[in-house]
Write a protein that holds these residues in place. Structure first.
Motif, PDB file in Angstrom:
ATOM      1  N   LEU A  26      32.396 -60.282  93.706  1.00 28.73           N
ATOM      2  CA  LEU A  26      33.686 -60.847  93.293  1.00 28.73           C
ATOM      3  C   LEU A  26      34.847 -59.999  93.812  1.00 28.73           C
ATOM      4  N   GLY A  27      34.696 -58.678  93.713  1.00 29.23           N
ATOM      5  CA  GLY A  27      35.753 -57.799  94.221  1.00 29.23           C
ATOM      6  C   GLY A  27      35.890 -57.882  95.722  1.00 29.23           C
ATOM      7  N   PHE A  28      34.755 -57.893  96.430  1.00 26.50           N
ATOM      8  CA  PHE A  28      34.757 -57.941  97.893  1.00 26.50           C
ATOM      9  C   PHE A  28      35.373 -59.238  98.413  1.00 26.50           C
ATOM     10  N   SER A  29      35.119 -60.338  97.710  1.00 26.45           N
ATOM     11  CA  SER A  29      35.646 -61.635  98.157  1.00 26.45           C
ATOM     12  C   SER A  29      37.057 -61.907  97.625  1.00 26.45           C
ATOM     13  N   HIS A  30      37.623 -60.954  96.908  1.00 27.86           N
ATOM     14  CA  HIS A  30      38.969 -61.039  96.327  1.00 27.86           C
ATOM     15  C   HIS A  30      39.059 -62.069  95.203  1.00 27.86           C
ATOM     16  N   MET A  31      37.931 -62.518  94.664  1.00 27.29           N
ATOM     17  CA  MET A  31      37.952 -63.505  93.594  1.00 27.29           C
ATOM     18  C   MET A  31      38.237 -62.873  92.240  1.00 27.29           C
ATOM     19  N   ALA A  32      38.334 -61.546  92.183  1.00 27.41           N
ATOM     20  CA  ALA A  32      38.686 -60.861  90.944  1.00 27.41           C
ATOM     21  C   ALA A  32      40.196 -60.692  90.828  1.00 27.41           C
ATOM     22  N   GLN A  33      40.936 -61.290  91.738  1.00 19.55           N
ATOM     23  CA  GLN A  33      42.397 -61.217  91.714  1.00 19.55           C
ATOM     24  C   GLN A  33      42.945 -62.576  91.279  1.00 19.55           C
ATOM     25  N   PRO A  34      43.630 -62.626  90.123  1.00 21.67           N
ATOM     26  CA  PRO A  34      44.144 -63.901  89.633  1.00 21.67           C
ATOM     27  C   PRO A  34      45.018 -64.647  90.636  1.00 21.67           C
ATOM     28  N   GLU A  35      45.739 -63.921  91.469  1.00 19.71           N
ATOM     29  CA  GLU A  35      46.618 -64.572  92.440  1.00 19.71           C
ATOM     30  C   GLU A  35      45.825 -65.431  93.420  1.00 19.71           C
ATOM     31  N   VAL A  36      44.657 -64.947  93.823  1.00 14.87           N
ATOM     32  CA  VAL A  36      43.806 -65.686  94.757  1.00 14.87           C
ATOM     33  C   VAL A  36      43.299 -66.960  94.094  1.00 14.87           C
ATOM     34  N   VAL A  37      42.865 -66.836  92.839  1.00 12.52           N
ATOM     35  CA  VAL A  37      42.350 -67.998  92.109  1.00 12.52           C
ATOM     36  C   VAL A  37      43.473 -69.016  91.884  1.00 12.52           C
ATOM     37  N   ASN A  39      46.101 -69.445  93.721  1.00 14.73           N
ATOM     38  CA  ASN A  39      46.378 -70.083  95.009  1.00 14.73           C
ATOM     39  C   ASN A  39      45.360 -71.176  95.315  1.00 14.73           C
ATOM     40  N   PHE A  40      44.098 -70.957  94.921  1.00 14.69           N
ATOM     41  CA  PHE A  40      43.086 -71.998  95.090  1.00 14.69           C
ATOM     42  C   PHE A  40      43.427 -73.207  94.226  1.00 14.69           C
ATOM     43  N   LEU A  41      43.795 -72.973  92.971  1.00 12.11           N
ATOM     44  CA  LEU A  41      44.089 -74.070  92.056  1.00 12.11           C
ATOM     45  C   LEU A  41      45.335 -74.852  92.478  1.00 12.11           C
ATOM     46  N   GLN A  42      46.188 -74.213  93.281  1.00 10.40           N
ATOM     47  CA  GLN A  42      47.382 -74.890  93.790  1.00 10.40           C
ATOM     48  C   GLN A  42      47.177 -75.423  95.211  1.00 10.40           C
ATOM     49  N   PHE A  43      45.902 -75.470  95.658  1.00  7.64           N
ATOM     50  CA  PHE A  43      45.511 -75.987  96.974  1.00  7.64           C
ATOM     51  C   PHE A  43      46.176 -75.250  98.135  1.00  7.64           C
ATOM     52  N   GLU A  44      46.385 -73.936  97.971  1.00 12.00           N
ATOM     53  CA  GLU A  44      46.986 -73.126  99.026  1.00 12.00           C
ATOM     54  C   GLU A  44      45.976 -72.231  99.734  1.00 12.00           C
ATOM     55  N   ASP A  45      44.834 -71.943  99.085  1.00 10.86           N
ATOM     56  CA  ASP A  45      43.821 -71.056  99.653  1.00 10.86           C
ATOM     57  C   ASP A  45      42.457 -71.563  99.202  1.00 10.86           C
ATOM     58  N   PHE A  46      41.603 -71.919 100.141  1.00 11.92           N
ATOM     59  CA  PHE A  46      40.315 -72.503  99.798  1.00 11.92           C
ATOM     60  C   PHE A  46      39.158 -71.507  99.893  1.00 11.92           C
ATOM     61  N   SER A 105      45.450 -68.329  82.967  1.00 12.63           N
ATOM     62  CA  SER A 105      45.189 -66.909  83.214  1.00 12.63           C
ATOM     63  C   SER A 105      44.933 -66.623  84.683  1.00 12.63           C
ATOM     64  N   GLY A 106      44.491 -67.640  85.417  1.00 13.87           N
ATOM     65  CA  GLY A 106      44.215 -67.467  86.834  1.00 13.87           C
ATOM     66  C   GLY A 106      42.863 -66.858  87.109  1.00 13.87           C
ATOM     67  N   ILE A 107      41.997 -66.816  86.108  1.00 12.40           N
ATOM     68  CA  ILE A 107      40.713 -66.173  86.344  1.00 12.40           C
ATOM     69  C   ILE A 107      39.686 -66.690  85.341  1.00 12.40           C
ATOM     70  N   CYS A 108      38.448 -66.810  85.800  1.00  9.90           N
ATOM     71  CA  CYS A 108      37.378 -67.264  84.914  1.00  9.90           C
ATOM     72  C   CYS A 108      36.775 -66.046  84.212  1.00  9.90           C
ATOM     73  N   PRO A 109      35.988 -66.250  83.165  1.00 15.07           N
ATOM     74  CA  PRO A 109      35.500 -65.109  82.376  1.00 15.07           C
ATOM     75  C   PRO A 109      34.738 -64.051  83.166  1.00 15.07           C
ATOM     76  N   GLY A 110      33.825 -64.453  84.025  1.00 15.77           N
ATOM     77  CA  GLY A 110      33.062 -63.463  84.780  1.00 15.77           C
ATOM     78  C   GLY A 110      33.949 -62.625  85.681  1.00 15.77           C
ATOM     79  N   ALA A 111      34.847 -63.284  86.359  1.00 22.45           N
ATOM     80  CA  ALA A 111      35.757 -62.567  87.255  1.00 22.45           C
ATOM     81  C   ALA A 111      36.765 -61.723  86.489  1.00 22.45           C
ATOM     82  N   ALA A 112      37.040 -62.080  85.233  1.00 20.34           N
ATOM     83  CA  ALA A 112      37.987 -61.294  84.439  1.00 20.34           C
ATOM     84  C   ALA A 112      37.477 -59.868  84.257  1.00 20.34           C
TER      85      ALA A 112
END
Length: 155
Positions: A26-37, A39-46, A105-112
């Motif tokens: 999660l850290g390596f893929s940047h999915m532990a950063q709420p901003e990345v998540v 951006n995905f939810l706003q269809f800006e980063d897939f 929150s921009g993040i799911c429980p595991g990534a939190a």
């Protein structure tokens, strides 16, 4: 866990190692950063879509393939089986509430939890909210189960 299925002594250490791998990924893929998540939810980063697809492929192959080699889990002895859950009102409503919390929150429980590892200390507010929300839901479910219980002659 029933008495007939003893946990192997390596069960908890391997769960810990699995958590380390999950958190590192999660850290390596940047999915532990709420901003990345967000951006995905706003269809800006897939990127999250590719991470989830990769995880689903590996998990699917593992769950399908393991039954070809083993009938029971190696560390617990439990029989492999599917847990079928029907799509009911609670699943739809709970999923919607989960989605709102994820979006806010921009993040799911595991990534939190992994987010703590990359230095996001403010996520502790979100984690505290998850615990309080889960406690309230558990209390509400217990109270509604008690009120739905049929009265007996002893009541």
């Amino acid at each position: 866990m029933s008495a007939e299925h003893e946990q192997h002594s390596l069960f908890l250490p391997l769960v810990f190692v699995g958590g380390l791998i999950f958190g590192f990924g999660l850290g390596f893929s940047h999915m532990a950063q709420p901003e990345v998540v967000l951006n995905f939810l706003q269809f800006e980063d897939f990127g999250l879509l590719f991470v989830m697809f990769g995880a689903a492929v590996v998990t699917g192959i593992t769950f399908f393939g393991i039954k070809q080699f083993r009938s029971t889990a190696p560390l617990t002895g439990a029989v492999y089986g599917r847990r079928l859950k029907t799509l009911d009102r609670n699943v739809v409503i709970g999923g919607g509430i989960f989605g709102v919390g994820w979006g806010l929150s921009g993040i799911c429980p595991g990534a939190a939890y992994a987010s703590l590892g990359v230095g996001n200390i403010t996520i502790l507010y979100g984690i505290a909210g998850m615990f309080v929300g889960a406690y309230i839901q558990g209390y509400w479910r217990s109270a509604s189960a008690e009120s739905d219980a049929p009265a007996t002659a002893a009541d």
